[in-house]
Enzyme design. Structure first.
Site, PDB file in Angstrom:
ATOM      1  N   SER A   1      -4.353  -0.629  14.613  1.00  0.00           N
ATOM      2  CA  SER A   1      -5.119   0.474  15.153  1.00  0.00           C
ATOM      3  C   SER A   1      -5.478   0.168  16.600  1.00  0.00           C
ATOM      4  CB  SER A   1      -6.399   0.675  14.339  1.00  0.00           C
ATOM      5  OG  SER A   1      -7.282   1.565  14.993  1.00  0.00           O
TER       6      SER A   1
ATOM      7  N   TYR B   1     -13.562  -3.951  10.584  1.00  0.00           N
ATOM      8  CA  TYR B   1     -12.231  -3.347  10.678  1.00  0.00           C
ATOM      9  C   TYR B   1     -11.601  -3.667  12.030  1.00  0.00           C
ATOM     10  CZ  TYR B   1      -8.630   0.285  10.776  1.00  0.00           C
ATOM     11  OH  TYR B   1      -7.433   0.967  10.867  1.00  0.00           O
TER      12      TYR B   1
ATOM     13  N   GLY C   1       0.826  -1.203   0.000  1.00  0.00           N
ATOM     14  CA  GLY C   1       0.000   0.000   0.000  1.00  0.00           C
ATOM     15  C   GLY C   1       0.859   1.252   0.000  1.00  0.00           C
TER      16      GLY C   1
ATOM     17  N   ARG D   1      -0.203   5.307  -1.457  1.00  0.00           N
ATOM     18  CA  ARG D   1      -1.296   6.139  -0.950  1.00  0.00           C
ATOM     19  C   ARG D   1      -1.035   6.512   0.501  1.00  0.00           C
ATOM     20  NH1 ARG D   1      -6.991   3.419  -1.741  1.00  0.00           N
ATOM     21  NH2 ARG D   1      -7.609   5.493  -1.041  1.00  0.00           N
TER      22      ARG D   1
ATOM     23  N   ASN E   1       1.418  -2.213   5.319  1.00  0.00           N
ATOM     24  CA  ASN E   1       0.620  -1.000   5.428  1.00  0.00           C
ATOM     25  C   ASN E   1      -0.724  -1.117   4.708  1.00  0.00           C
ATOM     26  OD1 ASN E   1       0.162   2.034   5.680  1.00  0.00           O
ATOM     27  ND2 ASN E   1       0.278   1.798   3.464  1.00  0.00           N
TER      28      ASN E   1
END
Length: 236
Positions: free
Chosen positions: A142, A158, A11, A14, A88
């Protein structure tokens, strides 16, 4: 950090991924910018400079991962391998549903990128790290995935995917103890990006700081199996 080291960032075209690539290149690493579209990866590489190399990579596809690793071997050359893996790439696909309600398609798609994609990449590069006696694996996660901090059912797919990624981090760290391969999870915080949105309080440079720090831990460091935010430990 030795200039001979090679990092692969999934990733990488971005948001936070671009900044992670930039900061790793600034620290002297050769960086493989992983992206699903070659032109997107090439654009990032052009902006960063000669230390960055484009790599077509879709972590959601077994075939793409295999082809990307073949191409990575050609780009690295000289019998070298990937020394640093930054997982990522990630998605947040949740709508308004919260437990006990379930969108199975969203859950499967989220897990396939956020968990299985990272697992695919680890399977592809970690054996080479073990043989070399050196490696750094950083899984971007996260605080939403922390069981200790979880307090609602917002973004359920998520959250579950990041909790599972945290478990993978712990398992890998335990399996690789003593090999020279360090495995950690990094929470970049709420960062302005395609996923975080324009209202997020942190810029990509701040969001990339902890992942890059973990990716460049010096030889002899034994920091592994942790969840970090702003370079400090978070509870699992």
């Amino acid at each position: 950090m030795s200039e001979s080291r090679t990092a692969l960032v999934t990733g990488g075209a971005r948001g936070i991924g671009v900044e992670i690539c930039r900061q790793l290149a600034d620290r002297g690493l050769r960086v493989l910018v992983g992206a699903r579209k070659r032109d997107a990866a090439e654009e990032v590489c052009y902006a960063i400079g000669p230390r960055a190399l484009p790599l077509v990579l879709d972590v959601g596809s077994v075939l793409s991962v295999r082809e990307a690793m073949r191409e990575a071997g050609e780009l690295i050359g000289g019998g070298g391998g990937v020394d640093v893996l930054v997982n990522n790439a990630g998605v947040s696909l949740d709508g308004d549903l919260r437990p006990p309600y379930l969108d199975e398609d969203v859950l499967r798609a989220t897990l396939d990128i956020n968990l299985v994609g990272a697992w695919r990449m680890a399977e592809a590069v970690v054996p080479g790290m073990v043989r070399a006696g050196y490696g750094r694996v950083v899984n971007l996660t996260s605080s939403y995935g922390s069981l200790a901090l979880m307090d609602s059912g917002r973004h359920p797919a998520y959250r579950v995917s990041k909790t599972a990624l945290n478990a993978l981090t712990r398992m890998l760290a335990g399996e690789l103890a003593g090999t020279g391969v360090l495995v950690n999870a990094a929470d970049p915080g709420w960062t302005r990006s395609g996923m975080g949105g324009p209202a997020a309080p942190r810029g990509p440079q701040e969001g990339a700081d902890t992942p890059v720090w973990l990716a460049t831990l010096p030889e002899g460091d034994d920091t592994t199996g942790g969840l970090f935010a702003e370079r400090g430990l978070l509870p699992w």
